[in-house]
Write a protein that holds these residues in place. Structure first.
Motif, PDB file in Angstrom:
ATOM      1  N   ASP A   1      22.116  38.514  22.134  1.00 40.55           N
ATOM      2  CA  ASP A   1      22.753  37.968  20.939  1.00 40.55           C
ATOM      3  C   ASP A   1      24.208  37.562  21.213  1.00 40.55           C
ATOM      4  N   ASP A   2      24.691  36.612  20.420  1.00 38.23           N
ATOM      5  CA  ASP A   2      26.109  36.267  20.454  1.00 38.23           C
ATOM      6  C   ASP A   2      26.925  37.509  20.109  1.00 38.23           C
ATOM      7  N   GLY A   3      28.041  37.672  20.772  1.00 36.73           N
ATOM      8  CA  GLY A   3      28.912  38.817  20.509  1.00 36.73           C
ATOM      9  C   GLY A   3      28.594  40.015  21.386  1.00 36.73           C
ATOM     10  N   ILE A   4      27.432  40.002  22.046  1.00 38.64           N
ATOM     11  CA  ILE A   4      27.068  41.097  22.947  1.00 38.64           C
ATOM     12  C   ILE A   4      27.630  40.777  24.330  1.00 38.64           C
ATOM     13  N   ILE A   5      28.372  41.701  24.885  1.00 41.35           N
ATOM     14  CA  ILE A   5      28.944  41.518  26.219  1.00 41.35           C
ATOM     15  C   ILE A   5      27.924  41.948  27.272  1.00 41.35           C
ATOM     16  N   ALA A   6      27.366  43.174  27.101  1.00 46.56           N
ATOM     17  CA  ALA A   6      26.388  43.675  28.073  1.00 46.56           C
ATOM     18  C   ALA A   6      25.779  44.986  27.581  1.00 46.56           C
ATOM     19  N   PRO A   7      24.539  45.245  27.987  1.00 49.83           N
ATOM     20  CA  PRO A   7      23.972  46.573  27.756  1.00 49.83           C
ATOM     21  C   PRO A   7      24.407  47.493  28.905  1.00 49.83           C
ATOM     22  N   HIS A   8      24.498  48.787  28.621  1.00 50.15           N
ATOM     23  CA  HIS A   8      24.894  49.774  29.636  1.00 50.15           C
ATOM     24  C   HIS A   8      24.063  51.038  29.461  1.00 50.15           C
ATOM     25  N   TRP A   9      23.702  51.659  30.580  1.00 45.28           N
ATOM     26  CA  TRP A   9      23.084  52.985  30.561  1.00 45.28           C
ATOM     27  C   TRP A   9      24.188  53.970  30.931  1.00 45.28           C
ATOM     28  N   LEU A  10      24.554  54.856  29.989  1.00 51.32           N
ATOM     29  CA  LEU A  10      25.689  55.766  30.182  1.00 51.32           C
ATOM     30  C   LEU A  10      25.273  57.216  29.953  1.00 51.32           C
ATOM     31  N   THR A  11      25.902  58.108  30.689  1.00 48.42           N
ATOM     32  CA  THR A  11      25.659  59.546  30.497  1.00 48.42           C
ATOM     33  C   THR A  11      26.386  60.015  29.241  1.00 48.42           C
ATOM     34  N   PRO A  12      25.991  61.161  28.690  1.00 47.22           N
ATOM     35  CA  PRO A  12      26.719  61.693  27.531  1.00 47.22           C
ATOM     36  C   PRO A  12      28.222  61.875  27.807  1.00 47.22           C
ATOM     37  N   ALA A  13      28.574  62.309  29.009  1.00 51.25           N
ATOM     38  CA  ALA A  13      29.997  62.491  29.341  1.00 51.25           C
ATOM     39  C   ALA A  13      30.731  61.153  29.329  1.00 51.25           C
ATOM     40  N   GLU A  14      30.102  60.109  29.875  1.00 51.83           N
ATOM     41  CA  GLU A  14      30.725  58.778  29.873  1.00 51.83           C
ATOM     42  C   GLU A  14      30.895  58.266  28.440  1.00 51.83           C
ATOM     43  N   ILE A  15      29.916  58.545  27.601  1.00 57.26           N
ATOM     44  CA  ILE A  15      29.985  58.098  26.203  1.00 57.26           C
ATOM     45  C   ILE A  15      31.121  58.810  25.475  1.00 57.26           C
ATOM     46  N   LYS A  16      31.250  60.118  25.680  1.00 60.61           N
ATOM     47  CA  LYS A  16      32.336  60.863  25.029  1.00 60.61           C
ATOM     48  C   LYS A  16      33.699  60.346  25.467  1.00 60.61           C
ATOM     49  N   ARG A  17      33.813  59.951  26.724  1.00 59.55           N
ATOM     50  CA  ARG A  17      35.095  59.437  27.241  1.00 59.55           C
ATOM     51  C   ARG A  17      35.473  58.092  26.623  1.00 59.55           C
ATOM     52  N   LEU A  18      34.508  57.387  26.034  1.00 63.71           N
ATOM     53  CA  LEU A  18      34.819  56.105  25.387  1.00 63.71           C
ATOM     54  C   LEU A  18      35.709  56.292  24.157  1.00 63.71           C
ATOM     55  N   GLY A  19      35.644  57.477  23.535  1.00 62.17           N
ATOM     56  CA  GLY A  19      36.522  57.816  22.416  1.00 62.17           C
ATOM     57  C   GLY A  19      36.562  56.769  21.331  1.00 62.17           C
ATOM     58  N   ASP A  20      37.748  56.174  21.101  1.00 64.63           N
ATOM     59  CA  ASP A  20      37.908  55.217  20.004  1.00 64.63           C
ATOM     60  C   ASP A  20      37.292  53.854  20.304  1.00 64.63           C
ATOM     61  N   LYS A  21      36.671  53.707  21.480  1.00 67.07           N
ATOM     62  CA  LYS A  21      35.941  52.466  21.766  1.00 67.07           C
ATOM     63  C   LYS A  21      34.515  52.512  21.194  1.00 67.07           C
ATOM     64  N   LEU A  22      34.126  53.668  20.641  1.00 67.95           N
ATOM     65  CA  LEU A  22      32.831  53.741  19.968  1.00 67.95           C
ATOM     66  C   LEU A  22      32.955  53.027  18.632  1.00 67.95           C
ATOM     67  N   ARG A  23      31.944  52.252  18.263  1.00 71.62           N
ATOM     68  CA  ARG A  23      32.026  51.444  17.045  1.00 71.62           C
ATOM     69  C   ARG A  23      32.212  52.312  15.808  1.00 71.62           C
ATOM     70  N   SER A  24      31.577  53.492  15.796  1.00 78.38           N
ATOM     71  CA  SER A  24      31.766  54.444  14.698  1.00 78.38           C
ATOM     72  C   SER A  24      31.469  55.842  15.223  1.00 78.38           C
ATOM     73  N   PRO A  25      31.843  56.859  14.462  1.00 80.55           N
ATOM     74  CA  PRO A  25      31.523  58.231  14.873  1.00 80.55           C
ATOM     75  C   PRO A  25      30.016  58.496  14.901  1.00 80.55           C
ATOM     76  N   LEU A  26      29.236  57.636  14.243  1.00 81.92           N
ATOM     77  CA  LEU A  26      27.789  57.829  14.207  1.00 81.92           C
ATOM     78  C   LEU A  26      27.145  57.635  15.577  1.00 81.92           C
TER      79      LEU A  26
END
Length: 149
Positions: free
Chosen positions: A100-125
């Protein structure tokens, strides 16, 4: 002004290495990470929306396995209340690299990598749905009766 709720789906997909499928996307001029997610279209079955959004945003075909929950979130950026039907799904195969337009890329990330994204997560959900998944929260697919099917 008439209040109009926004119904969306989101999908938690884990691979055999314990990584989760996330989408890097542009939202309001900012790069953020989210589960594959989006609005349920008029006359669309919810499970069809789960499959469609995942395919459109990641190129992966998935099979929904169970409902994680229904989450409510009021976005501070626009004041809109979203009702998020979040499902767990099994990845079947990558079917396309057209996204889709607006999508940069899909990524497979570990839970630790996801937590490190912090405020780059679209929402706390995003993190909450993964934590609920990892804690074994699940409801059968037929808990929501969809008159479209």
């Amino acid at each position: 002004m008439t209040w109009k709720p926004h119904a969306t789906v989101a999908v938690v997909v884990e691979d055999h290495q314990g990584r989760f499928l996330l989408v890097e996307e542009l939202s309001s001029g900012k790069v953020v990470f989210n589960q594959p997610a989006g609005h349920i279209e008029e006359n669309e079955a919810i499970l069809d929306a789960v499959k469609r959004e995942t395919l459109e945003e990641t190129g992966w075909e998935v099979e929904p396995t169970y409902l994680l929950g229904i989450y409510t979130y009021k976005a501070p950026s626009n004041g809109v209340t979203y009702y998020r039907f979040c499902y767990a799904a099994r990845a079947l195969h990558q079917a396309t690299d057209q996204l889709d337009d607006g999508i940069i890329a899909p990524h497979w990330l570990t839970p630790a990598e996801i937590k490190r994204l912090g405020d780059k997560l679209r929402s706390p959900l995003v993190l909450q749905c993964i934590e609920d998944y990892r804690n074994g929260r699940k409801f059968p697919l037929d808990v929501i009766v969809d008159g479209q099917t």
